[in-house]
Each structure stands twice: as structure tokens, then as C-alpha cells.
Motif scaffolding. Structure first.
Motif, mmCIF file in Angstrom:
data_model
loop_
_atom_site.group_PDB
_atom_site.id
_atom_site.type_symbol
_atom_site.label_atom_id
_atom_site.label_comp_id
_atom_site.label_asym_id
_atom_site.label_seq_id
_atom_site.Cartn_x
_atom_site.Cartn_y
_atom_site.Cartn_z
ATOM 1 N N LEU A 310 1.063 -1.058 -0.098
ATOM 2 C CA LEU A 310 0.279 0.126 -0.249
ATOM 3 C C LEU A 310 0.957 1.518 -0.150
ATOM 4 C CD1 LEU A 310 -2.189 -0.562 2.380
ATOM 5 C CD2 LEU A 310 -3.237 -0.502 0.657
ATOM 6 N N LEU A 311 2.174 0.697 0.641
ATOM 7 C CA LEU A 311 2.814 2.121 0.941
ATOM 8 C C LEU A 311 3.706 2.438 -0.622
ATOM 9 C CD1 LEU A 311 4.629 4.475 2.478
ATOM 10 C CD2 LEU A 311 6.347 3.058 2.773
ATOM 11 N N GLU A 312 4.141 1.055 -1.281
ATOM 12 C CA GLU A 312 5.014 1.671 -1.944
ATOM 13 C C GLU A 312 4.018 1.598 -3.703
ATOM 14 O OE1 GLU A 312 6.482 -2.566 -3.298
ATOM 15 O OE2 GLU A 312 8.186 -2.208 -1.288
ATOM 16 N N GLU A 313 2.465 1.762 -3.918
ATOM 17 C CA GLU A 313 1.410 2.454 -4.448
ATOM 18 C C GLU A 313 0.856 3.447 -4.330
ATOM 19 O OE1 GLU A 313 -0.695 -1.313 -5.137
ATOM 20 O OE2 GLU A 313 1.274 -2.749 -5.758
ATOM 21 N N GLY A 314 1.471 3.990 -2.982
ATOM 22 C CA GLY A 314 0.748 5.211 -3.061
ATOM 23 C C GLY A 314 -1.065 5.715 -2.847
ATOM 24 N N PHE A 315 -0.988 4.692 -1.550
ATOM 25 C CA PHE A 315 -2.570 4.367 -0.881
ATOM 26 C C PHE A 315 -2.218 4.442 0.116
ATOM 27 C CE2 PHE A 315 -3.495 1.416 -4.090
ATOM 28 C CZ PHE A 315 -4.699 1.826 -4.408
ATOM 29 N N ILE A 316 -1.024 4.556 0.573
ATOM 30 C CA ILE A 316 -0.950 5.436 2.260
ATOM 31 C C ILE A 316 0.341 6.040 2.779
ATOM 32 C CG2 ILE A 316 -2.637 3.091 3.182
ATOM 33 C CD1 ILE A 316 0.534 2.500 4.197
ATOM 34 N N THR A 317 0.315 6.206 3.638
ATOM 35 C CA THR A 317 2.017 7.895 3.559
ATOM 36 C C THR A 317 2.643 6.787 4.801
ATOM 37 O OG1 THR A 317 1.137 8.096 5.396
ATOM 38 C CG2 THR A 317 0.154 9.768 3.207
ATOM 39 N N GLU A 318 3.932 7.409 4.608
ATOM 40 C CA GLU A 318 4.965 6.723 5.555
ATOM 41 C C GLU A 318 4.804 6.716 6.912
ATOM 42 O OE1 GLU A 318 7.674 5.500 4.863
ATOM 43 O OE2 GLU A 318 8.443 6.225 3.268
ATOM 44 N N GLU A 319 3.928 7.461 7.298
ATOM 45 C CA GLU A 319 3.639 8.224 8.615
ATOM 46 C C GLU A 319 2.406 6.823 8.698
ATOM 47 O OE1 GLU A 319 0.953 10.943 11.797
ATOM 48 O OE2 GLU A 319 1.467 11.394 9.544
ATOM 49 N N ASP A 320 1.332 6.677 7.762
ATOM 50 C CA ASP A 320 0.556 5.475 7.990
ATOM 51 C C ASP A 320 1.358 3.899 8.048
ATOM 52 O OD1 ASP A 320 -1.770 7.244 7.347
ATOM 53 O OD2 ASP A 320 -1.688 7.508 5.627
ATOM 54 N N HIS A 321 1.812 3.823 7.696
ATOM 55 C CA HIS A 321 2.805 2.812 7.155
ATOM 56 C C HIS A 321 3.236 2.866 8.654
ATOM 57 C CE1 HIS A 321 6.548 0.100 6.629
ATOM 58 N NE2 HIS A 321 5.495 -0.238 5.614
ATOM 59 N N SER A 322 4.546 3.671 9.062
ATOM 60 C CA SER A 322 4.585 3.005 10.314
ATOM 61 C C SER A 322 4.399 3.069 11.576
ATOM 62 C CB SER A 322 5.877 4.732 11.257
ATOM 63 O OG SER A 322 6.667 4.686 9.805
ATOM 64 N N ARG A 323 2.256 3.959 11.971
ATOM 65 C CA ARG A 323 1.884 3.869 12.657
ATOM 66 C C ARG A 323 1.441 2.006 12.760
ATOM 67 N NH1 ARG A 323 -0.942 8.122 11.999
ATOM 68 N NH2 ARG A 323 -2.108 6.223 10.483
ATOM 69 N N LYS A 324 0.467 1.910 12.040
ATOM 70 C CA LYS A 324 0.783 0.683 11.267
ATOM 71 C C LYS A 324 1.578 -0.582 11.638
ATOM 72 C CE LYS A 324 -2.649 -2.706 10.676
ATOM 73 N NZ LYS A 324 -3.849 -2.861 11.647
ATOM 74 N N LYS A 325 2.209 -0.248 11.207
ATOM 75 C CA LYS A 325 3.837 -1.282 11.514
ATOM 76 C C LYS A 325 3.775 -1.848 12.964
ATOM 77 C CE LYS A 325 8.619 -0.531 10.143
ATOM 78 N NZ LYS A 325 9.686 0.239 9.418
ATOM 79 N N LYS A 326 3.846 -0.941 13.057
ATOM 80 C CA LYS A 326 4.108 -0.256 15.089
ATOM 81 C C LYS A 326 3.015 -1.266 15.620
ATOM 82 C CE LYS A 326 5.585 2.501 18.938
ATOM 83 N NZ LYS A 326 4.705 1.758 19.940
ATOM 84 N N ALA A 327 1.808 -1.206 15.259
ATOM 85 C CA ALA A 327 1.339 -1.306 16.087
ATOM 86 C C ALA A 327 0.601 -3.065 16.458
ATOM 87 C CB ALA A 327 -0.507 -1.616 15.618
#
Length: 332
Positions: A310-327
Motif C-alpha cells: 500500500l505504501l509503495e503503490e501510493g495508497f498510504i503515507t509513510e506515517e500511516d505505514h509506520s503507525r500500522k507497522k508498530k501496532a
């Protein structure tokens, strides 16, 4: 008086020549289109470690040759969670639409112009994974240089495309490769030294000239390319020929065959956002809900893979990715 007349006459002669050159260039700087697919002439000065390049244009292309070339360009994803199989850069329907456009563009290109290709890989429901490359002939070899390989279009990309600025200043020859993908040279192909996004191929070889060709080997072991450098080869899959005559790689067992549910929903939301039906805050609200609850049927490893895509294809931001990954890591 006579001297002044000569100077004036020379001045207007120079202006006339400049205008004539500009108009002649404009006549050849054409765009050939088939739907969203565009093939254009582009003035481009390219330098390598061997000096400035001279293009052998115009050049008469053969439809079998260019079709075979496009069908034998492969890539694989890079990164820890990459898919484990090689994939065709250009899809079957995409190739059949590109071939006549590329042939026409090469036939009238000037020695200063490259052929710019903006195309989209067809998928069952969407058609917005973009390929972008420039092509040119030099020393009787075809060069194809990529800056985008099946890149999912972000909101910014879509806005730029609508304004006609999507790839206006993009020069694939200025980059060395991508952190998201790498090309896989097939038999008869080689990288331009120092570039992993730039393929060079001798299209006079029989490999490219037959109406229907066998599946080539790619990155594995053995042999050397036409620069005398080691050329690696290895199987990519069995021969599959579609109705249009172009080959496709047989999908491996680990290739994800389904479209992601969350991607499908986010794409619809993004279209509603682009059309002004939704506000950015509406999109962000629903995106957050999907990230929190839309992948509950997946294990943590696949959720991590999903948010990376989703990050690489532009659907979510770096911030979205970091937050979800941490969770997700907190739950691991």
C-alpha cells in the motif's frame, strides 16, 4: 548602404532558418495514442561514460521484432517482502496496442529525438499501474531505459497527468535503478554499465526476428553479453502464448493472484476524492478504518506485506505505514 542591406538580409535569413528548423522539429514531435497509452517524440541529450550518444533515427522497425522485444522484458520486486517470481513488464494487451505506435514513432523520429513510452499494465479491474521508458537506437542496438515499472499511480501522479505534466521533465537515463524493482536481462540483453534500469539489445538476432519465439532464460548463470560482461541466465517459466502471439510468464505458486480488498476500496475512495465527492478528511477517516479493521482475516506477516504494498503503490503515507507497522509488531 550595401553593407547595411547585406547585414539585414543575413539577419532575416538566420531567423528564417531558425523558424524552419523549429517548424520541422514540431512536425515530427508527434504523439501517438491508444486510450491512455501514449508514444511520443522527446528531445533528449544523453551522455554516458563513453560520451554523448548519437541516435540512429529515423529507424524502420518490424512488428514481430518490437513485439518480441516487449514480451521479453522482465522485472522482479526488491525488498524483504518482495514477490518471489519474475514478471513481464508489459502485458499482452498492452503490447498489442504499443507495437504500431512505437513503429510509427521510430519511422519519423529525428536524430535528436528518443521515443517516449507511457503505458499501463492491464489488470482484471484496474488499469493504473504505469510503465514509463524511453527508447532509442544507437550503434544498431535498441536501448530501453525505465524510470517506472508497474508503478501504481498516486493522487499527485493523477493530478500531474491531467495537467499534462506527468512525465514532462522525467529522464530515465539520469537514474541508476530503483529501490522497488530491478530488470532481469534475458538472452541477448545486457545492462548499460552502471545502470540496472537500462537494457541494451541486438535486435538483429534471430531471437527477436521470428514470428513466434521460445521463452528465453534470464538471470541465472553462464555466458557473456555483447559487451563481454558475464551474462546470467535462469528459467523464468514455461512457454505460454496468448491469442495475440505475445508471451507471458507462467505465474509461480507464490504470486498473489487476487486483488487486495483494501486496495480495491481505497482506489474507489480515491476516485471519489478526485471527483470532489469526498473531502480529504473523509478519505483519511475511511483509510484509517480500513487499516485498523480491513485486514483482520490475515496473519501478521501478510498484513506487514500488505501495508508495504500500500505504501509503495501510493495508497498510504509513510506515517500511516509506520503507525500500522508498530501496532502489528506490538502484537507479534
Amino acid at each position: 548602404m550595401n553593407t547595411q542591406f547585406k547585414k539585414t538580409n543575413m539577419f532575416f535569413s538566420i531567423i528564417f532558418c531558425m523558424l524552419s528548423f523549429h517548424v520541422a522539429g514540431a512536425i515530427r514531435a508527434e504523439t501517438y495514442e491508444d486510450g491512455k497509452i501514449k508514444v511520443r517524440h522527446k528531445e533528449l541529450s544523453i551522455k554516458t561514460n563513453r560520451g554523448s550518444l548519437q541516435f540512429n533515427h529515423p529507424y524502420e522497425m518490424n512488428s514481430d521484432v518490437i513485439g518480441n522485444v516487449l514480451s521479453q522484458i522482465y522485472f522482479e520486486e526488491k525488498g524483504l517482502l518482495k514477490k518471489s517470481t519474475s514478471v513481464n513488464v508489459f502485458q499482452d494487451d498492452e503490447i498489442s496496442r504499443l507495437v504500431p505506435l512505437i513503429i510509427q514513432a521510430f519511422s519519423v523520429a529525428t536524430p535528436a529525438q528518443v521515443i517516449e513510452v507511457v503505458s499501463y499494465s492491464g489488470r482484471p479491474f484496474f488499469a493504473d499501474k504505469q510503465n514509463y521508458c524511453v527508447m532509442f537506437m544507437r550503434d544498431s542496438r535498441l536501448n530501453i531505459v525505465f524510470s517506472r515499472v508497474q508503478k501504481f499511480q498516486t493522487y499527485s501522479d493523477l493530478v500531474s497527468e491531467k495537467k499534462g505534466m506527468g512525465t514532462a521533465k522525467e529522464d530515465p537515463t539520469k537514474i541508476k535503478g530503483s529501490r522497488f524493482w530491478t530488470l532481469l536481462p534475458a538472452y541477448g540483453q545486457a545492462f548499460e554499465p552502471g545502470h540496472k534500469n537500462w537494457l541494451v539489445m541486438n535486435i538483429s538476432e534471430e531471437t527477436y526476428r521470428s514470428p513466434e519465439i521460445k521463452k528465453p532464460d534470464i538471470a541465472g548463470s553462464g555466458g557473456s553479453d555483447f559487451y563481454g560482461q558475464p551474462q546470467k541466465r535462469g528459467k523464468v517459466g514455461s512457454n505460454i502464448h496468448s491469442s495475440s502471439g505475445y508471451q507471458q510468464v507462467e505465474p509461480g505458486a507464490n504470486v498473489v493472484q487476487r486483488e487486495s480488498k483494501i486496495k480495491a476500496k481505497l482506489l474507489i475512495l480515491r476516485e471519489l476524492l478526485n471527483d470532489g465527492i469526498l473531502l480529504q478528511e473523509d478519505y483519511d477517516y475511511k483509510k484509517e478504518m480500513l487499516l485498523n479493521n480491513g485486514m483482520n482475516d490475515m496473519d501478521i506477516k501478510n498484513q506487514l506485506r500488505e501495508i508495504k504494498d500500500l505504501l509503495e503503490e501510493g495508497f498510504i503515507t509513510e506515517e500511516d505505514h509506520s503507525r500500522k507497522k508498530k501496532a502489528l509488531l506490538d502484537l507479534f
